[in-house]
Design a protein around this motif. Sequence first.
Motif, PDB file in Angstrom:
ATOM      1  N   UNK A   1       0.838  -1.193   0.000  1.00 18.97           N
ATOM      2  CA  UNK A   1       0.000   0.000   0.000  1.00 18.97           C
ATOM      3  C   UNK A   1       0.874   1.245   0.000  1.00 18.97           C
ATOM      4  N   UNK A   2       0.444   2.254  -0.737  1.00 18.72           N
ATOM      5  CA  UNK A   2       1.079   3.565  -0.653  1.00 18.72           C
ATOM      6  C   UNK A   2       0.165   4.443   0.188  1.00 18.72           C
ATOM      7  N   UNK A   3       0.762   5.156   1.126  1.00 16.63           N
ATOM      8  CA  UNK A   3      -0.039   5.884   2.096  1.00 16.63           C
ATOM      9  C   UNK A   3       0.485   7.300   2.321  1.00 16.63           C
ATOM     10  N   UNK A   4      -0.461   8.172   2.638  1.00 15.23           N
ATOM     11  CA  UNK A   4      -0.100   9.533   3.013  1.00 15.23           C
ATOM     12  C   UNK A   4       0.598   9.494   4.367  1.00 15.23           C
TER      13      UNK A   4
ATOM     14  N   UNK B   1       6.778  13.031   1.510  1.00 15.94           N
ATOM     15  CA  UNK B   1       7.408  11.702   1.469  1.00 15.94           C
ATOM     16  C   UNK B   1       6.372  10.632   1.784  1.00 15.94           C
ATOM     17  N   UNK B   2       5.698  10.135   0.751  1.00 17.53           N
ATOM     18  CA  UNK B   2       4.687   9.108   0.978  1.00 17.53           C
ATOM     19  C   UNK B   2       5.342   7.803   1.417  1.00 17.53           C
ATOM     20  N   UNK B   3       4.572   7.021   2.126  1.00 15.75           N
ATOM     21  CA  UNK B   3       5.033   5.737   2.638  1.00 15.75           C
ATOM     22  C   UNK B   3       4.570   4.599   1.754  1.00 15.75           C
ATOM     23  N   UNK B   4       5.323   3.536   1.776  1.00 17.95           N
ATOM     24  CA  UNK B   4       4.836   2.234   1.356  1.00 17.95           C
ATOM     25  C   UNK B   4       4.697   1.441   2.649  1.00 17.95           C
ATOM     26  N   UNK B   5       3.545   0.795   2.811  1.00 18.25           N
ATOM     27  CA  UNK B   5       3.255   0.050   4.027  1.00 18.25           C
ATOM     28  C   UNK B   5       2.748  -1.341   3.703  1.00 18.25           C
ATOM     29  N   UNK B   6       3.075  -2.273   4.582  1.00 16.72           N
ATOM     30  CA  UNK B   6       2.600  -3.651   4.485  1.00 16.72           C
ATOM     31  C   UNK B   6       2.421  -4.196   5.898  1.00 16.72           C
ATOM     32  N   UNK B   7       1.710  -5.289   5.972  1.00 13.01           N
ATOM     33  CA  UNK B   7       1.651  -6.112   7.189  1.00 13.01           C
ATOM     34  C   UNK B   7       2.207  -7.474   6.816  1.00 13.01           C
ATOM     35  N   UNK B   8       3.071  -7.994   7.665  1.00 14.80           N
ATOM     36  CA  UNK B   8       3.479  -9.386   7.507  1.00 14.80           C
ATOM     37  C   UNK B   8       3.090 -10.134   8.775  1.00 14.80           C
ATOM     38  N   UNK B   9       2.682 -11.367   8.591  1.00 15.05           N
ATOM     39  CA  UNK B   9       2.398 -12.262   9.713  1.00 15.05           C
ATOM     40  C   UNK B   9       3.556 -13.228   9.832  1.00 15.05           C
ATOM     41  N   UNK B  10       4.021 -13.404  11.050  1.00 16.69           N
ATOM     42  CA  UNK B  10       5.140 -14.293  11.297  1.00 16.69           C
ATOM     43  C   UNK B  10       4.792 -15.251  12.429  1.00 16.69           C
TER      44      UNK B  10
END
Length: 167
Positions: free
Chosen positions: A40-43, A54-63
């Motif tokens: 996802x790209x996020x504000x 500087x927009x963010x790239x965000x993710x969720x990972x499950x471990x």
Amino acid sequence: MEAALSMGSNLGDRLSHLRTARDQIDAHPSISLLQQSSLFETEPVDVDRAHESLTFMNVIILVATDLQPLELLDALKAIEASVGRTPSVETNAPREVDVDIIYMENIEFKDEQLSIPHPRWSKRRFVVEPLAELRGDVIIEPNRPCVSDVLADLPAKPQVRRVAEIW
């Protein structure tokens, strides 16, 4: 146990930083990657005006991990540093990578370094939307709605936009 990690990057080659962090997390002897959200790209949220572009790239990972909360935190901080993150006195300063523990299955933990579940997870669309993609039915905190219901109640802004399913 399962843990959800939120990862974000807003400096340099953001995608490369996220991939490197993910791969290093998965290479840790006590952590195994189970699943990853879309990218996802996020504000930016709560950043200094100088960094609003500087927009963010965000993710969720499950471990899966057998590490205790502070052991996991130490491992993640070492990985952040190896990807290039340096400590800053500025709150929410731009960074190559940031990795936060959102929840650890059946664990509530709080000290001066760490709170689990993450105290602001339910207010951050950039966390909730990718988490809902993976674990929408999970109830993270007792007497609170499931992740999908938390997402439904969040405002549309700041904007979160899916940019890739596979990264």
